[in-house]
Write a protein that holds these residues in place. Structure first.
Motif, PDB file in Angstrom:
ATOM      1  N   ALA A   1       6.616   6.255   6.571  1.00  0.00           N
ATOM      2  CA  ALA A   1       6.437   7.214   5.326  1.00  0.00           C
ATOM      3  C   ALA A   1       7.359   8.619   5.847  1.00  0.00           C
ATOM      4  O   ALA A   1       8.008   9.358   5.028  1.00  0.00           O
ATOM      5  N   GLU A   2       6.966   8.870   7.184  1.00  0.00           N
ATOM      6  CA  GLU A   2       7.950  10.568   7.210  1.00  0.00           C
ATOM      7  C   GLU A   2       9.229  10.136   7.573  1.00  0.00           C
ATOM      8  O   GLU A   2      10.070  11.227   6.996  1.00  0.00           O
TER       9      GLU A   2
ATOM     10  N   ASP B   1       1.019  -0.845  -0.304  1.00  0.00           N
ATOM     11  CA  ASP B   1       0.389  -0.084  -0.325  1.00  0.00           C
ATOM     12  C   ASP B   1       0.849   0.963   0.330  1.00  0.00           C
ATOM     13  O   ASP B   1       1.544   1.588   0.837  1.00  0.00           O
ATOM     14  N   ALA B   2       0.880   1.916  -0.924  1.00  0.00           N
ATOM     15  CA  ALA B   2       1.945   3.130  -1.446  1.00  0.00           C
ATOM     16  C   ALA B   2       0.988   4.135  -1.195  1.00  0.00           C
ATOM     17  O   ALA B   2       1.754   5.278  -1.538  1.00  0.00           O
ATOM     18  N   ALA B   3      -0.023   4.426  -0.504  1.00  0.00           N
ATOM     19  CA  ALA B   3      -1.061   5.841  -0.744  1.00  0.00           C
ATOM     20  C   ALA B   3       0.116   6.723   0.684  1.00  0.00           C
ATOM     21  O   ALA B   3      -0.038   7.722   0.512  1.00  0.00           O
ATOM     22  N   ALA B   4      -0.268   6.234   1.662  1.00  0.00           N
ATOM     23  CA  ALA B   4       0.240   6.703   2.117  1.00  0.00           C
ATOM     24  C   ALA B   4       2.068   7.792   1.869  1.00  0.00           C
ATOM     25  O   ALA B   4       2.527   8.976   2.583  1.00  0.00           O
TER      26      ALA B   4
ATOM     27  N   ARG C   1       2.830   7.656  -0.689  1.00  0.00           N
ATOM     28  CA  ARG C   1       3.037   8.811  -1.916  1.00  0.00           C
ATOM     29  C   ARG C   1       2.317   9.833  -1.748  1.00  0.00           C
ATOM     30  O   ARG C   1       2.765  11.444  -2.400  1.00  0.00           O
ATOM     31  N   ARG C   2       1.562  10.334  -0.956  1.00  0.00           N
ATOM     32  CA  ARG C   2       1.521  11.640  -0.184  1.00  0.00           C
ATOM     33  C   ARG C   2       2.341  11.879   0.125  1.00  0.00           C
ATOM     34  O   ARG C   2       2.295  13.526  -0.214  1.00  0.00           O
TER      35      ARG C   2
ATOM     36  N   PHE D   1       7.911  14.409  -5.374  1.00  0.00           N
ATOM     37  CA  PHE D   1       8.636  13.687  -5.990  1.00  0.00           C
ATOM     38  C   PHE D   1       6.847  12.752  -5.928  1.00  0.00           C
ATOM     39  O   PHE D   1       6.129  12.686  -5.298  1.00  0.00           O
ATOM     40  N   GLU D   2       7.307  11.506  -7.237  1.00  0.00           N
ATOM     41  CA  GLU D   2       5.967  10.746  -7.412  1.00  0.00           C
ATOM     42  C   GLU D   2       6.184   9.488  -7.390  1.00  0.00           C
ATOM     43  O   GLU D   2       7.777   9.068  -7.144  1.00  0.00           O
ATOM     44  N   VAL D   3       5.604   8.839  -7.555  1.00  0.00           N
ATOM     45  CA  VAL D   3       5.986   7.338  -6.771  1.00  0.00           C
ATOM     46  C   VAL D   3       5.361   6.481  -8.053  1.00  0.00           C
ATOM     47  O   VAL D   3       4.695   6.312  -8.665  1.00  0.00           O
TER      48      VAL D   3
END
Length: 127
Positions: free
Chosen positions: A115-116, A21-24, A26-27, A34-36
């Motif tokens: 993620a941070e 799950d790359a959503a967090a 990505r945000r 940056f893009e993912v």
């Protein structure tokens, strides 16, 4: 953060064999411009890197190959510019950390990373 120059890569590649799950992430990375891009196979990861717009690769150890983690150096060799590769593992160990270092990984992280923290580390590594 200043805008990227037109020739500077700005995509983080996530190569993971499981449904990641790359959503967090990505945000979080979007805040740093940056893009993912996500892929699920080694050949897809190599093709993405050869495309030339990858600033950093996050590589699932399960996709990285046998004990020598051979996809890590292959990704670096496929890139026209230096490519930091962070290896992600769902079951981290000291032995695997050593193998990651020997394979040329810039970092070795647990699959469930913050993620941070990754966003900050990515920004420092990619700029």
């Amino acid at each position: 953060m200043p805008p990227f120059s037109s020739d500077q890569p700005h995509t983080i590649l996530i190569a993971a064999s499981m449904a990641y799950d790359a959503a967090a992430l990505r945000r979080m990375l979007a805040r740093h411009r940056f893009e993912v891009q996500t892929v699920g196979r080694g050949d897809e990861a190599l093709a993405a890197v050869r495309g030339g717009n990858i600033a950093l690769a996050l590589l699932d150890v399960a996709l990285a190959g046998s004990a020598s983690l051979e996809l890590c150096p292959r990704l670096q060799q496929a890139s026209a510019r230096p490519l930091p590769v962070f290896l992600l593992s769902s079951h981290t160990s000291d032995e695997e950390r050593i193998r990651a270092q020997e394979a040329g990984a810039a970092a070795y992280l647990p699959m469930a990373f913050n993620a941070e923290d990754l966003a900050e580390k990515s920004c420092c590594t990619c700029t």
